[in-house]
Each structure stands twice: as structure tokens, then as C-alpha cells.
Design a protein around this motif. Sequence first.
Motif, PDB file in Angstrom:
ATOM      1  N   ILE A 406      14.883 -17.255  67.471  1.00 18.93           N
ATOM      2  CA  ILE A 406      13.449 -17.111  67.715  1.00 18.93           C
ATOM      3  C   ILE A 406      12.960 -15.912  66.919  1.00 18.93           C
ATOM      4  N   ALA A 408       9.710 -13.557  65.632  1.00 15.54           N
ATOM      5  CA  ALA A 408       8.315 -13.140  65.800  1.00 15.54           C
ATOM      6  C   ALA A 408       7.685 -13.051  64.420  1.00 15.54           C
ATOM      7  N   THR A 443       5.255 -16.997  67.793  1.00 15.84           N
ATOM      8  CA  THR A 443       6.700 -16.927  67.967  1.00 15.84           C
ATOM      9  C   THR A 443       7.283 -18.243  67.460  1.00 15.84           C
TER      10      THR A 443
END
Length: 808
Positions: A406, A408, A443
Motif C-alpha cells: 500500500i 501513499a 492510498t
Amino acid sequence: MKFSLEWLRYFLDTEASAAEISAKLNAIGIEVEGIEDPADKLAGFRIAHVLTAARHPDADKLQVLTVDAGDDINGGQPLQVVCGAPNARAGMKGVLGLPGAVVPANGMELRKSAIRGVESNGMMCSTRELELGDDHDGIIELPGDAPVGAGFAAYHGASPVFDVAITPNRPDCMGVQGIARDLAAAGIGSFKPFVQEPVTGSFPCPVEIRTDDPAGCPAFYGRVIRGVRNGASPEWMQARLIAAGQRPISALVDITNYVMLAFGRPAHAYDLAKLTGAVFARRAQDGEQVLALNEKSYTLDSSMTVIADDAGVHDIAGIMGGEHSGCSEETTDVLLEVAYFDPERIGATGRALGLSSDARTRFERGVDPAFLDTGLDILSALILKICGGEASEVVRAGSPPSVPKIVAYDPALAERLGGVAIPEAQQRATLAALDFAVADDWTVTVPLRRHDVEGPADIVEEVVRIHGLDNIASVPLPRPAGVAAPTATAAQVQERRLRRAAAALGLNEAVTWSFLPTAAAAHFAVDGQQLWTLENPISEDMKAMRPSLLPGLLMAAKRNEDRGAASARLFEIGRRYFRKADGSSDEKPTFGALLAGEKLPRGWATGKPQAFDAYDAKALAEALLAEAGAPVGNLMVMGPDGMGPGAQFHPGQSATLRLGPKNVLARFGTLHPRTLAAFDIDGPVMAVELFLDAIPAPKKAAQGGGFARPAYAPPALQSVARDFAFLVDAALPAGDLLRAVKGADKANIVDARIFDDFRGAGVPEGRKSLAVEVTLQPGEKSYTDEEIKAISGKVVAAAQKLGAELRG
């Protein structure tokens, strides 16, 4: 990697031409190395109808055919063709190669000719001759509705074949489906993801499947299919495999290859009858051997992962299957393997064994860990459809990585890092088309198959490349007004001067690998310095970082010698690498040069060819050191002690140039016969190495930041020369006497040189006579006799300190 346009369109709904697709692939970072259109090879081949077939009057195995090749050939009249195929007969339709056509299999141009006295106007072709398969027992037989006179390429549906280079960071594009996804994201058609319904098993799997090496094989999925018929694969599958450069073998083997090439998912099928007991992944045992499918035996060690049963090894995991458990025409029951292997383990095993395969290429780059179940279902469905049989339930041993990355992300990074402003909506659409999940707060969840995406910069790369690198405007860098200040560092300037000077002296620049075979590197290692070896080398022959530039130059000279070059004058500027005591790396800038072979070729004036000698190496070293800014006049010539040439150089024909007793600036001389034997090169060979980091930097002026050396002004008065002859010990180096003489009166003595070395009548045993010419340069007024006498006294006094005696 190769694939046909027809295969690509199976996953991509598009009417774009091959040229348009090629341009887009290059634009998004998938390099197209070539496009091959099979239709070009099949030009001149057309569908023909065999009207009659009669025995050749002069050959039992030949027939004389009359064929109809269309109204536009021979005025619509039948052609006569001599044919040796056993299946040639009246009424059939086949493929006729007309005169002028080139047979793809052998490059032969067909011509009108007489065969055993009978005229033949072309050739009826087999599938092997047209490179459409391996069948050569007879000519191609086409369906009865095949249009007579039509070009065979159009009828066969020949499709252009792309040859693309997939970079190591894009294993997701190692299958046709992955390439189609990228093209669709870039606006070439729409993506047609392949949807496979789960294949439900009708009985428990009769084989125990497990992984005893979870580090090397985190997941091993498998199932049994019994009652299969392993014949030939369908024509559509064979055509796609042939386009990809694969040779069709059998239905079971072709299906596993098809799944690998279409989806980037390697798999394996074992003949169940050849397995014993449980099948599991484990570490190999040291010395264990396996006979692979390429019919070569490999000796394994405990660092490698294998697939084995209770009887032994059957598969070098993720690289190649074993010969004795492979599928054959008699196979009726198969065990399917779809596994996830550790990429680093696969790469290390492949390099250690020197074994490459399509499976290794994909596994060591990283396959999609989320595709195991789907891949097994696709594999099972194809086998059931083509080979028949009944599938068992799936056994899942272990589990693959399942936690996605994941990241940002800030959409403004596209402009800051990529140099192009892309609307947020477009960025979001691009990432969605590539299967990235983008939340409202930006995200980004990365697909598991995208091992290359680790941070925001990688997201920018995805967005920008799909937007199009060609769409990034060229923006000049800001430049201040006035004359630009020099940007080259002192080391860069020094390297440029050395490079130009070496070229002017007749040397050719070489660029060699920084990696060497361990034995070659160890031969040139300096005492007390550890080699810097790689844990993950390109190959075993490139495992050690070079401790010297000379091994690479020696190997280059050897290659030139093997190709008949009479002389090699090579130089290189690069780095030497060592391991410090604390384990860190140590890099040293170095200049290396090699003189091998003939210095002068044979000629009427010189006779035989002249070879290089140690004095040539010394002259080269001094000339280059002077160009590098070293104070050549202050250098000492010393033997190979300490950091000197060591065992690589001939002890009596080599030396070092030093600034003081410890600071070694260069080494030069004749290479040792042992060194030449180690590199299998004929001698003599001269070598020079300059240690650029040991050359003192030029002193800066106290003011202004310029160099201390003043501008040159020609002397107003003529120089004065005086000759001296000294008796010295025979072992005294002439350079030592010369240095002492030059330093006797630095204000007045501007130069000195040896012009005679005499040993013989009138000179005592163990002594030699050295004659020195000393050049004096007056300043504002000419020398008086008393001044010259005083300077001469200083010269004699300096020489006497070395035990020299002025001759009368």
C-alpha cells in the motif's frame, strides 16, 4: 518474448494494425525488437486442386500431378507438378509453391525444372517445409471447401509476430495477457480478461502433496487428472506456440507451455505412473543428481529447492522438470503442479547450475502469487477439454504471499518527478486500468503481481509511461547569465588529459568488465588486501571485483591475439576494488596500459619484428605521469618491494615510480612468465599501472584560487652547459646520481641528463663511469667564472655523498 497479433487479440479487442501496436508498445516501455509477418514467407504459395495423379515413367516413388492453381495461372490451364508424397492423389486440395517462391524451411527458391526427365512447375508442400509443424510424411491436405487459387497465407490466417524485450522489473508482462492489459490502459482497444470458472474435482486427490521447504517453495498446489489421452494439441494452440518460437510436442506439454506464455504462469505435468508415494518440495541433498528434460545431468547441493517423491528428485524447482517423470504418448494419469517459488532461490540455483529456461526467467523475476488457483483451473480446463479425463480435488500445501503493498501517493508528483501535468482523473483511470486500487485519499493498493512497485516514484512511472513519454515537453535547464563556470572536477580533468595523451601515444582505449573470474582476480591481488567478491554475480566468471585493471586488459589482448592481431596497445581508466578490514568497499582510480606483440613490424631497415621492452613501459609511465600532473623530476625508481609489482611482474625487468620511499605512483615492467601462462598469452608483454589517487593534487595559489605555477616567460640569457664524469659503484642506479645533481643548486640548475655509461678499460672493477650534462640558466646577468666554479663544487659535493668520485 514472441507472440502473434492473433493471440494478442484474444485478450485485446482492437482493430489497430501491427505497426500501431508496435509504436504504442515502444511508447509505454515495452521494446519491440522486431515484427515478423509469416505472410511474407508464404508469398508465392497458393491453394491448388489435384486433378490427376499418374506414376512417374522413370521413378517408382514419384507421381506426375496435374493441378489447378487458379484462373490467373498458366492462362487457367492445369500445371504439371512432380511429387513424391505418398498421400498425393487426384481430387485432394493442397498447397502449391509456384516458381519464384522461397521455401521457408530451407530458403530454396523454386524453379521450373525437369525431374527425371519430366517437367515440374513448382512443388506441393508439407507442413514442415512451410514451418507450420514437424509433419513431413506427406503434403498438406486442405478441406474440400478451400478456395482454389487463393493465397495460402490469407487462407491460413497468418498473423504478424511481435518480438519484444521485457525488462527484468516487468514479470507481469511475461505473458500475452499482461501485455494486452498495458496496451488497453494506453488506449489501444479494450482489455478482455480471461475468466475461468473453477474446475470442481470429482474424487479426492490420491497423491499426498506438501512443501518441506517453505522458504524456497511457500506454496505448492496440485491435483490429479486421470484417464487422459495425450495426442497432438489442437491446430490453434500449435499455431500460437509456433509463433512464440515453441515446438509443439504433445497435448499435455503444449498446454503447460501455452499457460506459461499466455498468462506468465509456469506449471508442470508429471506422469503419475512414474511417481512413487508423496510428492513434495524440499531442499536437495549435497551431491544429489537429476536428469533434466534437456537430457543433461545436474549435480545439486543443499541450497537448491527440488520437487521430489519418496524415490528421489523429479524436478529442479522452478527451472526444469526431470526426464524420467515427463509425460509421453502412453501417459494416462497426470499430476499437475502449480507452485510459488522464492525468486532469489531460483536465480541462485539457475546460475550455479548454468541452466536457463522460460520457467526460470519468470520465477526469478517473480510470478503472480495470486494466480495459483486460477492458473491451476485454466490448466485443468484445457487438459479436460483437449485430452479428456477426470479431475481430482485440489490440494493446497502452504500459502503464497498475500499481503499487497500500500503506497501513499500524491498526484502532484507526476509533474514534480515526471515533468508533465496529468489530470487527477486521468491518473486515477490509468491506475485502475492497470489493476491498482486507488482510494479517495490516494492510498494506492498495488497488485500482487507488480513486484517492481515499491513507492510513489514507481506510481509516477506507471502514470507517465501510459500517458506517453513522447508527450513530455523538452524543457531547457535554467542557465545563469555570463560564461558558464567549469563543471568538471580535478579528477575528471586529469582523466581526460590521460585519455588524450594515451591516444596520442598510439594506445587504443579498452573498456573491460569490473568483474573477473576469481582465479584471475586472485593472481593480481596485492598482499594484505582482500578480494571483493559478489554474492549474486552475473555468472561464476564474473564473481570477483577487479583488484587491478591488468587482468581485463590481458584477456582483451588474448582475444586480439587469437584473432591474428600482431600487436596490442591498450589502455583503460577505471577503478580497482578492495574489501577493507571493516568489511566496507574501497575503490581506487587507476590507469592501466598493456603493450603486447610487435613494437615494430619486420622491414628492410630493421629486419625481424621488434618487441616491446621494459624501457618502453617506463617511458610510457613517465610520460603519462607528467600529463597527470605528477612531479616526474622528483620521482624515485625503486624495486618491487612493499606495494610494488610483486609476483605478477618479472623481478629483474620491473620497478616502481615513487614520490618518497612509500608513496607508489606507478608500477611498470615486463609481466612474469607465470602471469602470461595463467592468462594463456604469448610474451613478452609490458604493463603499466598508474595509481591516480597517489598523485598529489596541484597546490593552489595563496590568492585568487589559481595554480601556483607562474606564467611562462622565456629567459633573457642563454643557458650554460657543463659536463661531469663520475666514478660510482656499479650497483648505484643512475637515477639516484641524476637526482642528487639536480638538487645540488635548484636556483641555477634547470636540467641534468646522463649521456654516457662506461665500464671497461681505465675503470676499476665494480665501478662504472657516468657522464652527466648539467644545464645552468642565468637570471638577470651572465655567470662569472667564480659563480660557475661554485656551482660545480656543489654538484661534485652532492655526488660525493653517494660515493661518487669526479674523474680527471
